[in-house]
Enzyme design. Structure first.
Site, PDB file in Angstrom:
ATOM      1  N   SER A   1       1.001  -1.242   0.164  1.00 30.35           N
ATOM      2  CA  SER A   1      -0.206  -0.095  -0.095  1.00 30.35           C
ATOM      3  C   SER A   1       1.028   1.298   0.075  1.00 30.35           C
ATOM      4  O   SER A   1       1.858   1.273   0.920  1.00 30.35           O
ATOM      5  CB  SER A   1      -0.929  -0.072   1.206  1.00 30.35           C
ATOM      6  N   ASP A   2       0.594   2.116  -0.845  1.00 29.70           N
ATOM      7  CA  ASP A   2       1.230   3.480  -0.978  1.00 29.70           C
ATOM      8  C   ASP A   2       0.598   4.154   0.568  1.00 29.70           C
ATOM      9  O   ASP A   2      -0.322   3.860   0.807  1.00 29.70           O
ATOM     10  CB  ASP A   2       0.657   4.226  -1.995  1.00 29.70           C
ATOM     11  N   LYS A   3       1.618   4.986   0.934  1.00 33.94           N
ATOM     12  CA  LYS A   3       1.380   5.566   2.095  1.00 33.94           C
ATOM     13  C   LYS A   3       0.519   6.875   1.988  1.00 33.94           C
ATOM     14  O   LYS A   3      -0.637   6.989   2.822  1.00 33.94           O
ATOM     15  CB  LYS A   3       2.713   5.915   2.980  1.00 33.94           C
TER      16      LYS A   3
END
Length: 822
Positions: free
Chosen positions: A318-320
């Site tokens: 997951s991208d932050k």
């Protein structure tokens, strides 16, 4: 508009820029809306026309499709041997089946078209002297457009004055590396801006573009998901089994001297009973239903098969920013180098920002000025926007006193390397960055150069992006579902660790810088470290791709979220690429699912929905295999051993079309969501189906024996009894396969599934009772058959539970349980 432009747009590709501007009546303020509308009427919308299919031709394709073609041959043979009743009913059912198939595809097509319309690309265009965002399909030659990093070029255009940009044209030209495009060069519709930004003048749209003229030469590669591969394997297995048994029947009956045409007709219709005619339709309808449900939750599926892949995802990268966090930055107390002021630091950072890009960091910095330092007294000349490789912005500025200087802001390590401050300043700056990171702040370095190349480090602005309120709970839910969430961010390790700690992800954060330092012989150790890591920091585009690949090599099915052009390769590589809210055109084009709302919660909904779809399809697969084994073996053994045709050809057609038509409703059945990723266990599927098929075979032969030997019924009446039993028992099987526990286990079957089964079996019962195209049996014997089928249904339910104890490798085997008790 000049007719030459619309008809010979290709001539403008190599023409000098001034000629193109003259041809298109170039205006630096852009076209007026009235001019654009007039040109739009002349050249049409900027989109490629879809290949139109005549509805009549499409409908006829269902009458002679790739799978049910044997039904048509059976109808022709019925006509040849003058079995008028068989011919009439087969033809009627074929037409009904074609209508159902045509309507289902029409509905699914409308659904997908509506969803994809929401993903239509947009363009920044100058109209009536102001910049606007309009659908790319409304562009016309002569429009002035602005191209930025991550965007897909919306039309063929010639670049105007500005810095060179990097363009990925691989989808059009096959070039593996991006190319540099300078002022005056053409850029083509469908290519992607990889670096930089610039204005362009549109000279061709729609089918007149480079892409439009070569579309007919491009073939889109079709990739099948794990799910589709399993379904096709099941279909192949059933077809091979049917062919073997049909060849055996033909050999025996021809040896006995049975009429050839009659035998061939029966053999072909028997193949119909075996071939999963409804399987492609069930698959597409189930996928379309899932896509509609996800669309209601603001998740648009661009590739239906990705819903299937999601069912098996066990690792989600997951991208932050904006996904795990709110993407709402706040400024903290800055770190300022001795001799500088906080106001001066913020002013330089503001000059290195641009409001029209709507970049979150830029907007935060500009909002921090609060009007204390008006920027309109400064003239910004050249502006270099942020890109994921250089990780900084830069602006050339002329002050109100006429002095010239350059400002830059970006990742602290990049700015420090650029300015090369004294060791003491370097150490203090790094200490400040680590201190900010420990509190979850993101650091932004700022520098200024009064002379070219002589950068002076000014200080660091701290920005805080708090986690989303729902992120921690969503990550916990993902863990309960057997999905490991790994955070992927370009931030420093300290920031990543603090954010991961707040989210409960774990603090085993891997510095992506290790990827470049790893020797070839250490690759296995790195892959193992990637698998064990809770997240990754200081990640570059090539790192994301490597992370996904390494996890796939370890046997994981990987989901990947992203929003930028730098995420596109990893999104494409992942088993399920997910473009988050606000993603660039390039990321959306590479992704399988596009989210319209921020956060991970929609992804969890997609995981749940995909696992429900898997359960439905798993139930259908077991049901279909069991029914095929039951019908084929019963027919074959009856003909070979007893020289008796237990059902007629028309009865088999009724079984195939009526029962398969009703089974479409399984797409709406109620199922529980599994707490573990779903993967195809073919030994289990085939094992359970075979056991149920053999049990059904025994039930059919017992009914045949009782009807002939005990009740002394004539064989034509026995055929009607057998047909009703196969029809009723067949549909009761779906209520066995939809649960792994007893048939009454929750959740209950949906009203749609229950209603479809009741309606089709009511039709089958009425046909048998009153003898439509078969010998009537009356209500008494119909009730006997129903009671017999229900009794065997209860027996089969016990047999199913016994079979699961043997074939379910996730549970203790039956023999192990017995030995442990002993």
């Amino acid at each position: 508009m000049n007719a030459t432009v619309s008809e010979n747009a290709a001539d403008l590709v190599e023409a000098p820029l001034d000629q193109v501007e003259k041809e298109l009546d170039y205006n630096p303020n852009g076209l007026s809306q009235a001019e654009a509308e007039q040109r739009l009427e002349q050249v049409g919308y900027n989109e490629l026309p879809e290949k139109e299919v005549n509805p009549i031709v499409k409908f006829l394709s269902y009458l002679w499709g790739p799978i049910p073609w044997m039904i048509e041959i059976a109808a022709i043979l019925s006509l040849a041997v003058r079995h008028w009743a068989d011919f009439a009913i087969i033809l009627t059912l074929l037409v009904v089946n074609a209508i159902v198939g045509f309507w289902e595809e029409f509905q699914a097509g409308n659904t997908i078209a509506a969803l994809k319309a929401r993903l239509a690309p947009e363009a920044h265009v100058r109209r009536d002297g102001s910049w606007q965002i309009i659908p790319a399909r409304e562009l016309v030659p002569g429009d002035l457009i602005h191209l930025r990093i991550g965007e897909i070029v919306p039309a063929d255009a010639r670049l105007l004055e500005g810095d060179p940009i990097l363009v990925d044209q691989s989808a059009l030209t096959g070039e593996s590396l991006p190319v540099t495009a300078n002022s005056g060069n053409p850029v083509y519709s469908g290519s992607i801006i990889k670096r930089g930004e610039i204005d362009g003048l549109v000279y061709a749209t729609g089918e007149r573009t480079y892409f439009g003229k070569t579309t007919q030469l491009v073939e889109t590669a079709h990739t099948e998901s794990h799910f589709q591969q399993a379904i096709l394997k099941i279909g192949d297995y059933l077809i091979v089994l049917a062919v073997i048994l049909v060849v055996l029947i033909l050999g025996i009956t021809l040896f006995r001297g049975d009429p050839f045409l009659t035998t061939l007709q029966f053999a072909l219709v028997l193949m119909v009973a075996a071939i999963p005619v409804a399987m492609p339709t069930v698959l597409s309808v189930t996928m379309a239903v899932g896509a509609r449900m996800l669309a209601e939750k603001e998740a648009i599926v661009t590739r239906l098969a990705s819903i299937e892949e999601l069912a098996g995802v066990d690792v989600l990268c997951s991208d932050k920013t904006g996904t795990l966090t709110q993407n709402k930055l706040n400024l903290g107390e800055p770190f300022v180098v001795a001799g500088q002021t906080a106001d001066g630091l913020l002013l330089c950072a503001g000059l290195a920002s641009r409001s029209e890009d709507n970049d979150p960091i830029d907007m935060t910095v500009l909002s921090g000025l609060n009007g204390s330092h008006p920027l309109d007294v400064y003239k910004v000349g050249h502006f270099q926007p942020f890109d994921p490789v250089h990780k900084r912005t830069e602006a050339a500025v002329i002050g109100p006193d006429g002095s010239s200087f350059t400002v830059t802001k970006g990742a602290p390590q990049v700015i420090l390397a650029l300015a090369s401050p004294p060791d003491e300043v370097q150490q203090n700056a790094e200490k400040a960055v680590n201190g900010f990171a420990a509190r979850g702040y993101r650091a932004l370095g700022v520098a200024r150069a009064d002379m070219p190349g002589q950068w002076q480090f000014l200080g660091i602005l701290p920005l805080f992006d708090p986690p989303r309120e729902d992120s921690k709970a969503t990550i916990e839910m993902a863990g309960e579902m057997g999905v490991k969430v790994k955070m992927v961010t370009g931030d420093q390790v300290a920031i990543a660790k603090e954010t991961a700690r707040q989210l409960g992800l774990g603090t085993n954060i891997l510095d992506a810088g290790l990827f470049a330092d790893t020797q070839h012989h250490q690759g296995g150790q790195l892959d193992e470290a990637i698998e064990k890591a809770d997240g990754f920091a200081q990640v570059f585009p090539e790192h994301k791709y490597y992370i996904v690949d390494a996890l796939q090599q370890q046997g994981h099915i990987v989901g990947m979220t992203g929003d930028g052009v730098n995420d596109s390769p990893a999104l494409k590589k992942a088993d399920a690429g997910i473009a988050v809210s606000g993603a660039t055109d390039a990321a959306r084009a590479a992704a399988d699912i596009v989210l319209l709302t921020p956060g991970l919660s929609v992804i969890i909904d997609a995981l749940k929905e995909s696992r429900k779809i898997f359960r439905r399809m798993n139930s259908y697969a077991i049901y279909r295999i069991a029914e095929t084994i039951r019908v084929l073996l019963f027919m074959t053994l009856s003909i070979v051993v007893f020289n008796f045709y237990p059902v007629t050809a028309i009865m088999i057609v009724l079984l195939a079309l009526l029962n398969d038509g009703a089974i479409l409703s399984i797409a709406y059945d109620n199922v529980y969501t599994s707490n573990e990723p779903e993967v195809w266990d073919m030994p289990q599927v085939l094992g359970i189906a075979t056991v149920l098929g053999i049990a059904g075979l025994a039930a059919s032969f017992l009914l045949f024996y009782l009807a002939e030997q005990y009740f002394n019924l004539p064989r034509d009446m026995i055929q009607s009894l057998i047909y009703l039993k196969l029809s009723v028992a067949g549909h009761l099987t779906i209520f066995l396969t939809r649960t792994r526990g007893p048939f009454w286990s929750p959740p209950p079957p949906s009203k749609i599934l229950l209603g479809a089964v009741l309606i089709t079996q009511a039709i089958a019962t009425l046909i048998t009772v009153y003898g439509v195209f078969m010998t009537p049996i009356g209500w008494k014997w119909a009730l006997v058959v129903w009671a017999y089928a229900l009794a065997w249904f209860l027996v089969n339910d016990r047999i199913k539970l016994f079979a699961y104890r043997i074939f379910d490798r996730g549970q203790p085997a039956l023999l192990s349980a017995i030995s442990s008790r002993a």
